[in-house]
Write a protein that holds these residues in place. Sequence first.
Motif, PDB file in Angstrom:
ATOM      1  N   LEU A   1       0.827  -1.208   0.000  1.00 47.01           N
ATOM      2  CA  LEU A   1       0.000   0.000   0.000  1.00 47.01           C
ATOM      3  C   LEU A   1       0.863   1.262   0.000  1.00 47.01           C
ATOM      4  N   PHE A   2       1.903   1.254   0.815  1.00 46.30           N
ATOM      5  CA  PHE A   2       2.839   2.379   0.856  1.00 46.30           C
ATOM      6  C   PHE A   2       3.485   2.582  -0.511  1.00 46.30           C
ATOM      7  N   ASN A   3       3.872   1.478  -1.136  1.00 49.98           N
ATOM      8  CA  ASN A   3       4.498   1.530  -2.460  1.00 49.98           C
ATOM      9  C   ASN A   3       3.532   2.118  -3.484  1.00 49.98           C
ATOM     10  N   MET A   4       2.267   1.710  -3.416  1.00 45.43           N
ATOM     11  CA  MET A   4       1.263   2.240  -4.342  1.00 45.43           C
ATOM     12  C   MET A   4       1.105   3.754  -4.183  1.00 45.43           C
ATOM     13  N   ALA A   5       1.133   4.230  -2.947  1.00 49.78           N
ATOM     14  CA  ALA A   5       0.972   5.667  -2.691  1.00 49.78           C
ATOM     15  C   ALA A   5       2.122   6.466  -3.297  1.00 49.78           C
ATOM     16  N   VAL A   6       3.359   5.995  -3.081  1.00 45.76           N
ATOM     17  CA  VAL A   6       4.520   6.718  -3.617  1.00 45.76           C
ATOM     18  C   VAL A   6       4.540   6.649  -5.142  1.00 45.76           C
ATOM     19  N   THR A   7       4.186   5.484  -5.704  1.00 42.85           N
ATOM     20  CA  THR A   7       4.168   5.332  -7.164  1.00 42.85           C
ATOM     21  C   THR A   7       3.137   6.259  -7.793  1.00 42.85           C
ATOM     22  N   LEU A   8       1.980   6.426  -7.142  1.00 40.55           N
ATOM     23  CA  LEU A   8       0.951   7.355  -7.636  1.00 40.55           C
ATOM     24  C   LEU A   8       1.486   8.784  -7.653  1.00 40.55           C
ATOM     25  N   ILE A   9       2.205   9.170  -6.613  1.00 37.39           N
ATOM     26  CA  ILE A   9       2.820  10.508  -6.585  1.00 37.39           C
ATOM     27  C   ILE A   9       3.783  10.659  -7.764  1.00 37.39           C
ATOM     28  N   GLY A  10       4.540   9.592  -8.049  1.00 32.05           N
ATOM     29  CA  GLY A  10       5.468   9.615  -9.179  1.00 32.05           C
ATOM     30  C   GLY A  10       4.753   9.817 -10.507  1.00 32.05           C
ATOM     31  N   ILE A  11       3.591   9.187 -10.680  1.00 36.52           N
ATOM     32  CA  ILE A  11       2.810   9.362 -11.914  1.00 36.52           C
ATOM     33  C   ILE A  11       2.362  10.809 -12.060  1.00 36.52           C
ATOM     34  N   LEU A  12       1.888  11.398 -10.962  1.00 34.26           N
ATOM     35  CA  LEU A  12       1.460  12.803 -10.994  1.00 34.26           C
ATOM     36  C   LEU A  12       2.633  13.727 -11.332  1.00 34.26           C
ATOM     37  N   LEU A  13       3.803  13.421 -10.784  1.00 39.61           N
ATOM     38  CA  LEU A  13       5.005  14.213 -11.100  1.00 39.61           C
ATOM     39  C   LEU A  13       5.372  14.097 -12.575  1.00 39.61           C
ATOM     40  N   ALA A  14       5.270  12.880 -13.114  1.00 37.98           N
ATOM     41  CA  ALA A  14       5.617  12.658 -14.522  1.00 37.98           C
ATOM     42  C   ALA A  14       4.632  13.376 -15.454  1.00 37.98           C
ATOM     43  N   LEU A  15       3.341  13.373 -15.083  1.00 34.66           N
ATOM     44  CA  LEU A  15       2.355  14.117 -15.866  1.00 34.66           C
ATOM     45  C   LEU A  15       2.659  15.615 -15.838  1.00 34.66           C
ATOM     46  N   TYR A  16       3.041  16.103 -14.660  1.00 37.51           N
ATOM     47  CA  TYR A  16       3.404  17.521 -14.522  1.00 37.51           C
ATOM     48  C   TYR A  16       4.649  17.836 -15.357  1.00 37.51           C
ATOM     49  N   LEU A  17       5.631  16.927 -15.339  1.00 34.40           N
ATOM     50  CA  LEU A  17       6.852  17.107 -16.140  1.00 34.40           C
ATOM     51  C   LEU A  17       6.502  17.231 -17.619  1.00 34.40           C
ATOM     52  N   ASN A  18       5.637  16.348 -18.119  1.00 32.56           N
ATOM     53  CA  ASN A  18       5.239  16.399 -19.525  1.00 32.56           C
ATOM     54  C   ASN A  18       4.554  17.714 -19.862  1.00 32.56           C
ATOM     55  N   ALA A  19       3.705  18.194 -18.947  1.00 36.59           N
ATOM     56  CA  ALA A  19       3.018  19.467 -19.179  1.00 36.59           C
ATOM     57  C   ALA A  19       4.017  20.622 -19.236  1.00 36.59           C
ATOM     58  N   CYS A  20       5.000  20.599 -18.339  1.00 32.99           N
ATOM     59  CA  CYS A  20       6.036  21.648 -18.321  1.00 32.99           C
ATOM     60  C   CYS A  20       6.843  21.643 -19.611  1.00 32.99           C
ATOM     61  N   LEU A  21       7.271  20.451 -20.046  1.00 33.68           N
ATOM     62  CA  LEU A  21       8.077  20.337 -21.265  1.00 33.68           C
ATOM     63  C   LEU A  21       7.290  20.783 -22.488  1.00 33.68           C
ATOM     64  N   LYS A  22       5.974  20.474 -22.494  1.00 31.84           N
ATOM     65  CA  LYS A  22       5.121  20.896 -23.613  1.00 31.84           C
ATOM     66  C   LYS A  22       5.037  22.417 -23.663  1.00 31.84           C
ATOM     67  N   ARG A  23       4.890  23.047 -22.494  1.00 34.99           N
ATOM     68  CA  ARG A  23       4.845  24.514 -22.438  1.00 34.99           C
ATOM     69  C   ARG A  23       6.174  25.125 -22.887  1.00 34.99           C
ATOM     70  N   GLU A  24       7.283  24.522 -22.454  1.00 39.53           N
ATOM     71  CA  GLU A  24       8.612  25.025 -22.814  1.00 39.53           C
ATOM     72  C   GLU A  24       8.837  24.950 -24.324  1.00 39.53           C
ATOM     73  N   ARG A  25       8.401  23.831 -24.931  1.00 39.88           N
ATOM     74  CA  ARG A  25       8.557  23.691 -26.387  1.00 39.88           C
ATOM     75  C   ARG A  25       7.698  24.715 -27.139  1.00 39.88           C
ATOM     76  N   ALA A  26       6.480  24.941 -26.636  1.00 40.72           N
ATOM     77  CA  ALA A  26       5.594  25.920 -27.277  1.00 40.72           C
ATOM     78  C   ALA A  26       6.189  27.320 -27.183  1.00 40.72           C
ATOM     79  N   ALA A  27       6.765  27.641 -26.025  1.00 42.87           N
ATOM     80  CA  ALA A  27       7.381  28.967 -25.830  1.00 42.87           C
ATOM     81  C   ALA A  27       8.592  29.144 -26.742  1.00 42.87           C
ATOM     82  N   ALA A  28       9.356  28.049 -26.912  1.00 43.13           N
ATOM     83  CA  ALA A  28      10.550  28.099 -27.773  1.00 43.13           C
ATOM     84  C   ALA A  28      10.155  28.336 -29.223  1.00 43.13           C
TER      85      ALA A  28
END
Length: 407
Positions: free
Chosen positions: A377-404
């Motif tokens: 259960l603990f592992n599932m909680a941390v892994t879910l946080i990792g997924i949210l971070l990765a989604l945020y990373l993709n959104a940031c990179l998409k914004r950076e590419r659009a700005a470039a």
Amino acid sequence: MNETFNARKYYPTAVALYITYFVLGIAASIMGQYKQDFAAMWNAATLADGTYDVSGVVAVIAAIGLGRLIAFPVAGPLSDRLGRRLSALIGCALYAIFLLAVTFSPNLYIGYALAIISGMANSFLDTSITPSCMEIFREKGTIANIFTKLSISIAQFLLPFAISFVAVRELPFNTIFLVTAAIIVIDGIFLVFLPFPPFERTIKTANTKKERMKFTPAAIALVCLGFTTSTTFMLWLNCNQELGTLYGLADPSKIQSFYSVGIVLALFVSAALLKRNVEPAKILVAYPVVALVTLGAIYFIQQPVMCLAGGFLLGFFAAGGVLQLVTAVANEMFPKNRGVITSIVMIASSVANYLVVSVAGVLTRVGGAEGPRLVLLFNMAVTLIGILLALYLNACLKRERAAAREG
């Protein structure tokens, strides 16, 4: 630097660097295979069943993570300022000291100090090999970095066979330690003379203070992913045997075999995806999602076969080069500070190594027989946080590419 870059010139260097990771794979796990031998050597108490108390040996093994934490703040800047070769040679020298001395250490305190040296060796190699692979293979640097994990996996796959070979021939238990020490010494000698690719050297002057590393939200997310991606497979490694026993699996050690096969297959699949220009950041979402679903299935379906299937899937989607993808993306983000950013990501990984395993120990004590499922259960909680971070990373990179593009 303007002349045509000839990558082939550095292929022998790449082979030698991959060999250092082969040694790392053995050094990082071999003490765990000989816990009883070390306990006997260090005069541990004898338990009721006639075996030795290995708690002291486990504490020594944990010191490897402490060594990594100690060295990373030094290893990264050293690699960026003085070169990848020096960082690699320091790593080789420290591993040689550990492998040659640990089986002759008179007590666990000396063993603890040597385990710290082993962790430091790991750090210096990380801050040399990852940037070097990116600089040798350039356009295919991310793929090349993933295959550092293959070197480690091959070593850890072969290690049980080497242990059986030594046991059958009744050779001293330190035989593999000494042979591995010889390999790293010979490899280090080759690295003294082999050419290393040019890199963007970081020189500390008054003028370069303005060019400090800028930690954008995407960069911070990447560092945090160093923690979460490490957590997913580290927690599994530390609870799967107990979980297999809880679920009635006749031979829980088989889980590790399925796990290793998953890792190796994942490395080739990931390399193929990257070759087809699939963005690494998208893989950092997809793989943890499957890992989370797998952890959930193992939690709810309490059958022995789920441990084996879960071992394979978590080897593939959690341990199969995901951390290496994180470091590769970070290296591309900071081309002038590759050693430093590798250090920072690996510090996050090292903190995960120490912190989450400690939490898992507490959960195991609190949960009793159900402890391994609490760890899930603990592992599932941390892994879910990792997924949210990765989604945020993709959104940031998409914004950076659009700005470039707009710029």
